[in-house]
Design an enzyme around this catalytic site. Structure first.
Site, PDB file in Angstrom:
ATOM      1  N   SER A  92       0.800  -1.231   0.000  1.00  0.00           N
ATOM      2  CA  SER A  92       0.000   0.000   0.000  1.00  0.00           C
ATOM      3  C   SER A  92       0.833   1.281   0.000  1.00  0.00           C
ATOM      4  O   SER A  92       0.299   2.352  -0.282  1.00  0.00           O
ATOM      5  CB  SER A  92      -0.936   0.023   1.209  1.00  0.00           C
ATOM      6  OG  SER A  92      -0.212   0.171   2.413  1.00  0.00           O
ATOM      7  N   LYS A 135       0.811   4.801   6.683  1.00  0.00           N
ATOM      8  CA  LYS A 135       0.218   5.663   5.661  1.00  0.00           C
ATOM      9  C   LYS A 135       0.870   7.047   5.704  1.00  0.00           C
ATOM     10  O   LYS A 135       1.686   7.346   6.557  1.00  0.00           O
ATOM     11  CB  LYS A 135      -1.299   5.808   5.879  1.00  0.00           C
ATOM     12  CG  LYS A 135      -2.059   4.496   5.990  1.00  0.00           C
ATOM     13  CD  LYS A 135      -2.017   3.670   4.707  1.00  0.00           C
ATOM     14  CE  LYS A 135      -2.734   2.333   4.900  1.00  0.00           C
ATOM     15  NZ  LYS A 135      -2.606   1.453   3.715  1.00  0.00           N
TER      16      LYS A 135
END
Length: 228
Positions: A92, A135
């Site tokens: 990701s 993230k």
């Protein structure tokens, strides 16, 4: 009667005997002094050795306590409050971070300062403390964020998005203007096509942040700071 010569010889003999006796006494006295000095030296050496042994035990115990404290700090305090190692799982955050890479997480900065846009953070998305996400921060507290036609709008204006690997699709959150609360942040993965981020799970509260990723330590050929 003794002649003067015999008397003189007798006196010389007595004088020699007296001198011999004095020499013997002097030698004995010197020997006694030497023996006493040797005894004193031996006693001093013994006392010093005993003191040294006591000091060595104290030194050993002190070193043991110091090392025990350091080990405890390294195992329990440092990972919890200072720096922690984490391993990237999944794709990701490509192309910035890759699966299997080891990172160091700074856990101090956010105790004294605020997270900034584009910081790479780790956080706990759900109740499971063992599950952490990695993230990048885009939306800051108080800002209104919206994703429209692949662009990220902050307070109605598009922001630079140099880290996106691919098109930013709209999902449940921020498909319409979303105003973040005072303790909320909007985070995205760089690889938007596979990332489960604030578009799906919603804004992340600061208290869920575990730290800021700042150093890549593995693989060695990529060792170095992680640039925003």
């Amino acid at each position: 009667m003794m002649s003067e010569q015999e008397l003189e010889l007798g006196e010389n003999q007595e004088l020699e005997e007296k001198n011999e006796t004095e020499e013997k006494n002097g030698e004995k006295e010197q020997k006694d002094k030497k023996d006493n000095k040797d005894k004193k030296d031996n006693k001093d050496k013994k006392d010093n050795k005993e003191k040294e042994e006591v000091f060595n035990w104290k030194s050993f115990l002190l070193e043991f306590v110091v090392y025990a404290v350091l080990i405890y700090l390294c195992i329990n305090v440092v990972p919890k409050y200072v720096i922690q190692r984490t391993v990237v799982q999944g794709e990701s955050m490509e192309s910035t971070l890759h699966n299997g890479e080891s990172l160091l997480i700074d856990k101090i900065s956010y105790r004294f300062g605020k997270p900034k846009r584009y910081d790479i953070v780790t956080f706990q998305p759900f109740k499971d403390e063992n599950e952490l996400y990695v993230k990048r921060i885009y939306g800051l507290p108080g800002e209104t964020i919206e994703i429209e036609d692949g662009k990220i709008l902050i307070n109605g204006e598009a922001v630079d998005d140099p880290y996106a690997k691919n098109f930013t699709e709209e999902e449940d959150y921020a498909s319409e203007p979303l105003t973040l609360k005072d303790d909320e942040y909007f985070v995205l993965g760089d690889n938007r096509m596979v990332s489960s981020d604030s578009r799906a799970i919603g804004p992340v509260k600061k208290k869920k942040f575990r730290g800021r990723a700042f150093l890549r330590i593995w693989p060695l050929k990529k060792f170095g700071t992680i640039h925003k």
